[in-house]
Design a protein around this motif. Sequence first.
Motif, mmCIF file in Angstrom:
data_model
loop_
_atom_site.group_PDB
_atom_site.id
_atom_site.type_symbol
_atom_site.label_atom_id
_atom_site.label_comp_id
_atom_site.label_asym_id
_atom_site.label_seq_id
_atom_site.Cartn_x
_atom_site.Cartn_y
_atom_site.Cartn_z
ATOM 1 N N UNK A 117 -1.327 10.954 6.216
ATOM 2 C CA UNK A 117 -2.013 11.878 5.319
ATOM 3 C C UNK A 117 -2.747 11.134 4.212
ATOM 4 N N UNK A 118 -2.099 10.113 3.642
ATOM 5 C CA UNK A 118 -2.680 9.333 2.556
ATOM 6 C C UNK A 118 -2.359 7.859 2.742
ATOM 7 N N UNK A 119 -3.330 7.032 2.420
ATOM 8 C CA UNK A 119 -3.098 5.594 2.281
ATOM 9 C C UNK A 119 -3.840 5.164 1.028
ATOM 10 N N UNK A 120 -3.125 4.580 0.081
ATOM 11 C CA UNK A 120 -3.694 4.217 -1.207
ATOM 12 C C UNK A 120 -3.751 2.686 -1.334
ATOM 13 N N UNK A 178 0.841 -1.194 0.000
ATOM 14 C CA UNK A 178 0.000 0.000 0.000
ATOM 15 C C UNK A 178 0.877 1.246 0.000
ATOM 16 N N UNK A 179 0.536 2.204 -0.871
ATOM 17 C CA UNK A 179 1.208 3.496 -0.828
ATOM 18 C C UNK A 179 0.770 4.237 0.433
ATOM 19 N N UNK A 180 1.741 4.724 1.214
ATOM 20 C CA UNK A 180 1.424 5.366 2.487
ATOM 21 C C UNK A 180 2.266 6.631 2.637
ATOM 22 N N UNK A 235 5.523 1.465 2.000
ATOM 23 C CA UNK A 235 6.017 0.882 3.242
ATOM 24 C C UNK A 235 5.280 1.507 4.423
ATOM 25 N N UNK A 236 5.131 0.722 5.464
ATOM 26 C CA UNK A 236 4.508 1.194 6.698
ATOM 27 C C UNK A 236 5.444 2.173 7.385
ATOM 28 N N UNK A 237 4.906 3.298 7.826
ATOM 29 C CA UNK A 237 5.729 4.364 8.400
ATOM 30 C C UNK A 237 5.704 4.387 9.922
ATOM 31 N N UNK A 238 5.113 3.355 10.530
ATOM 32 C CA UNK A 238 5.022 3.319 11.977
ATOM 33 C C UNK A 238 3.609 3.606 12.452
#
Length: 262
Positions: free
Chosen positions: A82-85, A54-56, A73-76
């Motif tokens: 702001x966005x999750x695609x 998933x784009x994050x 990648x998961x950012x924590x």
Amino acid sequence: MTALHAPDLSAAELERFRQEGYVRLGHVAPRDEIDDLCRRIDQIMLGEVRYDDMLMQLCPSAGHPELSRQSREFKGSSLKYRKIQDLEQDPLFLDYIQKPLFRDLTTSIVAPEVSVFRAMFFNKPAEQGVMINWHQDGAGGWQLSIPPKVTVWTALDDTCVANGCLQIIPGSHHTMIPEKGDQLSAEERALHAPDEKRLYLEMEKGEVVLLHNWTLHRSETNSTDRPRRAFSVCYIDAATRQKTTGRAYPRVFPDYQPITDS
């Protein structure tokens, strides 16, 4: 109980969409279904439900500028994404994407076989968020072989002027405006998006608006103490390809076919 939209788009709604570039559809799902989507997106942001592709993107307000670039990648664990695609990968969001009403309107406006260019969560965290300037989605920056026409935008929270609700210019979808990319220049904004033409789309939680991709829109930051969350789906003709790579997109109608590497 709030009345739900019928499973098909009326002739009057279709004509309004064609003339004005938008139509308010009201509520299309019961409140508990919207609540389930909100819980699921919180689980994804917190890492309790994980998907590998998933784009994050974290909001800059999360305090980690090095992580505010969009990537797969998961950012924590944070509620300040702001966005999750690519949310069509999740069964709850996929079920919502495939509602009969959305099937009907895409058959009328897009094509019999339909993919999603993006199924995206947008978030303006409390007392934060990013201001988005006037733009037309896909006008120049997406490089799609078939121009996109339809976005379904769902409010996951009540939206108002104070928390950065969607703003549009009705009737601005008939031509491609930006000379470069999707965003308008200062000169283009003065000509095509003067303040007197601006419409603030204040919406209830769960309310839906159908937008033409070229309808000019923008949003401001959130000055309230609660987040302003939304779910946006851009439906495209399944024959659409990305011009530079030839990439296809996940099909959702008549059935779901994800993109695989094979």
